[in-house]
Write a protein that holds these residues in place. Sequence first.
Motif, PDB file in Angstrom:
ATOM      1  N   SER A  62      78.409  11.366  54.737  1.00 27.29           N
ATOM      2  CA  SER A  62      77.198  10.919  54.050  1.00 27.29           C
ATOM      3  C   SER A  62      76.900   9.489  54.450  1.00 27.29           C
ATOM      4  O   SER A  62      77.802   8.725  54.803  1.00 27.29           O
ATOM      5  CB  SER A  62      77.357  11.027  52.526  1.00 27.29           C
ATOM      6  N   GLY A  63      75.627   9.151  54.409  1.00 26.32           N
ATOM      7  CA  GLY A  63      75.216   7.807  54.759  1.00 26.32           C
ATOM      8  C   GLY A  63      74.572   7.734  56.129  1.00 26.32           C
ATOM      9  O   GLY A  63      74.197   8.740  56.722  1.00 26.32           O
ATOM     10  N   ARG A  64      74.479   6.512  56.619  1.00 32.29           N
ATOM     11  CA  ARG A  64      73.837   6.235  57.908  1.00 32.29           C
ATOM     12  C   ARG A  64      74.640   5.135  58.586  1.00 32.29           C
ATOM     13  O   ARG A  64      75.070   4.181  57.942  1.00 32.29           O
ATOM     14  CB  ARG A  64      72.389   5.787  57.680  1.00 32.29           C
ATOM     15  N   ILE A  65      74.834   5.284  59.882  1.00 27.35           N
ATOM     16  CA  ILE A  65      75.592   4.289  60.637  1.00 27.35           C
ATOM     17  C   ILE A  65      74.675   3.540  61.591  1.00 27.35           C
ATOM     18  O   ILE A  65      73.617   4.028  61.980  1.00 27.35           O
ATOM     19  CB  ILE A  65      76.748   4.929  61.427  1.00 27.35           C
ATOM     20  N   LEU A  66      75.116   2.361  61.969  1.00 28.14           N
ATOM     21  CA  LEU A  66      74.465   1.548  62.990  1.00 28.14           C
ATOM     22  C   LEU A  66      75.314   1.651  64.250  1.00 28.14           C
ATOM     23  O   LEU A  66      76.535   1.451  64.199  1.00 28.14           O
ATOM     24  CB  LEU A  66      74.374   0.094  62.531  1.00 28.14           C
ATOM     25  N   VAL A  67      74.671   1.995  65.359  1.00 28.16           N
ATOM     26  CA  VAL A  67      75.352   2.136  66.646  1.00 28.16           C
ATOM     27  C   VAL A  67      74.870   1.008  67.547  1.00 28.16           C
ATOM     28  O   VAL A  67      73.668   0.882  67.815  1.00 28.16           O
ATOM     29  CB  VAL A  67      75.042   3.504  67.296  1.00 28.16           C
ATOM     30  N   GLN A  68      75.814   0.183  68.027  1.00 29.15           N
ATOM     31  CA  GLN A  68      75.494  -0.942  68.897  1.00 29.15           C
ATOM     32  C   GLN A  68      76.264  -0.794  70.207  1.00 29.15           C
ATOM     33  O   GLN A  68      77.490  -0.731  70.198  1.00 29.15           O
ATOM     34  CB  GLN A  68      75.873  -2.249  68.217  1.00 29.15           C
ATOM     35  N   LYS A  69      75.499  -0.713  71.319  1.00 28.60           N
ATOM     36  CA  LYS A  69      76.073  -0.606  72.656  1.00 28.60           C
ATOM     37  C   LYS A  69      75.543  -1.766  73.488  1.00 28.60           C
ATOM     38  O   LYS A  69      74.340  -2.039  73.477  1.00 28.60           O
ATOM     39  CB  LYS A  69      75.637   0.684  73.364  1.00 28.60           C
ATOM     40  N   THR A  70      76.415  -2.398  74.223  1.00 25.01           N
ATOM     41  CA  THR A  70      75.996  -3.459  75.125  1.00 25.01           C
ATOM     42  C   THR A  70      74.952  -2.914  76.093  1.00 25.01           C
ATOM     43  O   THR A  70      75.151  -1.861  76.690  1.00 25.01           O
ATOM     44  CB  THR A  70      77.204  -4.013  75.905  1.00 25.01           C
ATOM     45  N   GLY A  71      73.838  -3.620  76.199  1.00 31.02           N
ATOM     46  CA  GLY A  71      72.797  -3.227  77.138  1.00 31.02           C
ATOM     47  C   GLY A  71      71.839  -2.175  76.614  1.00 31.02           C
ATOM     48  O   GLY A  71      70.949  -1.747  77.341  1.00 31.02           O
ATOM     49  N   SER A  72      71.998  -1.753  75.385  1.00 27.30           N
ATOM     50  CA  SER A  72      71.113  -0.748  74.789  1.00 27.30           C
ATOM     51  C   SER A  72      70.609  -1.256  73.445  1.00 27.30           C
ATOM     52  O   SER A  72      71.299  -2.016  72.764  1.00 27.30           O
ATOM     53  CB  SER A  72      71.860   0.571  74.564  1.00 27.30           C
ATOM     54  N   PRO A  73      69.433  -0.792  73.042  1.00 28.25           N
ATOM     55  CA  PRO A  73      68.965  -1.183  71.708  1.00 28.25           C
ATOM     56  C   PRO A  73      69.827  -0.545  70.617  1.00 28.25           C
ATOM     57  O   PRO A  73      70.375   0.544  70.807  1.00 28.25           O
ATOM     58  CB  PRO A  73      67.530  -0.653  71.654  1.00 28.25           C
TER      59      PRO A  73
END
Length: 145
Positions: A62-73
């Motif tokens: 449940s919930g929502r995650i933030l995905v952070q990749k170098t070079g990508s939004p």
Amino acid sequence: MDSQQVRQAILKLRFMGGLESDLRAKVAELIVRVAEQRSVPKGGIFIHEHEPNDDRGFVLLSGRILVQKTGSPDTTCEAPEILGEMQQFNPTHLRTATISGDVPCVVLRFHWSAFWNAVNQELQPPQIEALRKALEMNAWEHFIN
């Protein structure tokens, strides 16, 4: 979440859609057996980009995650979702993104080695191959997006 809600969330995982019904039920049971439920606060990081393989996988229940990749939004992803499967197929065995709770989340945390041990003990070779292919396709979809 109670055990029925957990199983229902697992059955909704994208990679499960390509599996036969009986195999989906078996895989859901195996995940439940090897995993423990955890809460992740908003902003809590549970996967770090470029971190070496630590054998952990997660199911976002449940919930929502933030995905952070170098070079990508930065992107967000809603539950249910499997996380950490990429390291099973990535030849560098490094995490490809930083994952944090965008809101408070509930996850199942497990070790891939325990999962695959259970899979190898309880499933037949054609089922194992179908599962592996489904997870690999899911991993590549995550990598591309």
